[in-house]
Design an enzyme around this catalytic site. Sequence first.
Site, PDB file in Angstrom:
ATOM      1  N   GLU A 147       0.850  -1.193   0.000  1.00 13.59           N
ATOM      2  CA  GLU A 147       0.000   0.000   0.000  1.00 13.59           C
ATOM      3  C   GLU A 147       0.889   1.247   0.000  1.00 13.59           C
ATOM      4  OE1 GLU A 147      -3.287   0.577  -0.072  1.00 13.59           O
ATOM      5  OE2 GLU A 147      -4.206  -1.365   0.373  1.00 13.59           O
ATOM      6  N   HIS A 186      -3.736  -3.056  -8.187  1.00 11.97           N
ATOM      7  CA  HIS A 186      -5.004  -3.590  -7.702  1.00 11.97           C
ATOM      8  C   HIS A 186      -6.079  -3.473  -8.777  1.00 11.97           C
ATOM      9  CE1 HIS A 186      -7.898  -3.817  -3.984  1.00 11.97           C
ATOM     10  NE2 HIS A 186      -7.855  -4.933  -4.675  1.00 11.97           N
ATOM     11  N   ASP A 196      -7.107   1.716  -8.051  1.00  9.34           N
ATOM     12  CA  ASP A 196      -5.773   2.004  -7.529  1.00  9.34           C
ATOM     13  C   ASP A 196      -4.704   1.051  -8.060  1.00  9.34           C
ATOM     14  OD1 ASP A 196      -7.146   0.040  -5.802  1.00  9.34           O
ATOM     15  OD2 ASP A 196      -5.335   0.109  -4.587  1.00  9.34           O
TER      16      ASP A 196
HETATM   17 ZN   LIG Z   1      -6.185  -1.411  -3.398  1.00  5.99          ZN
END
Ligand SMILES: [Zn+2]
Length: 277
Positions: A147, A186, A196
């Site tokens: 992330e 993703h 994203d």
């Molecule tokens: Zn994501």
Amino acid sequence: MKIKNRTRKAFVFIACSVFMLSCSTNKYAETDKVYKKLAKNFSKAIRATPPTDQKIDSLNNEQFFVGTVNMGIRKPNYVIIHHTAQESTAQTLKTFTLTKTAVSAHYVVGRDGKVYQMVNDYLRAQHAGIGKWGNVTDMNSCSIGIEMDNNGTTDIWTEAQINSLCALLATLKKKYSIPTANFIGHADYAPTRKPDPNNFPWKTLAKKGFGLWYDDELQLPPADFDTTSALRIIGYDVKNLGAAITAFKRHFVGTDLTPQLTEPDKLILYNLYKKYM
Ligand SMILES: [Zn+2]
């Protein structure tokens, strides 16, 4: 004697300070404990011989088990990159330590370049969810989730953040022999659900060997070039073709996310699909 006492007092003072500091700085001590307990339970399941809940005999006979001496631990084979869609790393760390959110990632990379690991690489983080890339439908079981702290509306990625990411990717790629093509976003895996990472410097990453990119010189595709098959060969789930095209454009085109392929888009797609074949 006096000096000795003073020394002892000073030592006790320092020891207390360090202890208090470590207590006050680790606000995740409680969730760290939960992590360790979960990991311990997984290790129990791994050690059980015969494994529990794995009936291998349809006749319900006695389960025979003979431990081999040749085995290893399963390794991740993909890296999925995300943007957090949150305002700060602190907010993301909090989100990933609350049971009710049911989400996590192996790593969080801050805008300042700091990298936080939250799940052991060999364990399954909950970052990818439902989706499909090629024939992979349980990406959480075979990938590392990273992330990137970014709320998704900005195209500003700091040098520190991208440098840290690349250093991390280099380690992962080498350690687990992850193929170059298996560094994806993703949105590539879940095009109907996720946008994203947005405005992401994929080309910069590809130059360093993380993900594929198209050549500078592009050739016209043949007249019968099947764009849907090409998207599928790259890995996209084309059940919702518009979503697959938008995801492809988010990753490789960037400037326009409309769910149609323009002529220049087709040149990029043709070039890339040959690399994935
Ligand atoms: Zn994501």
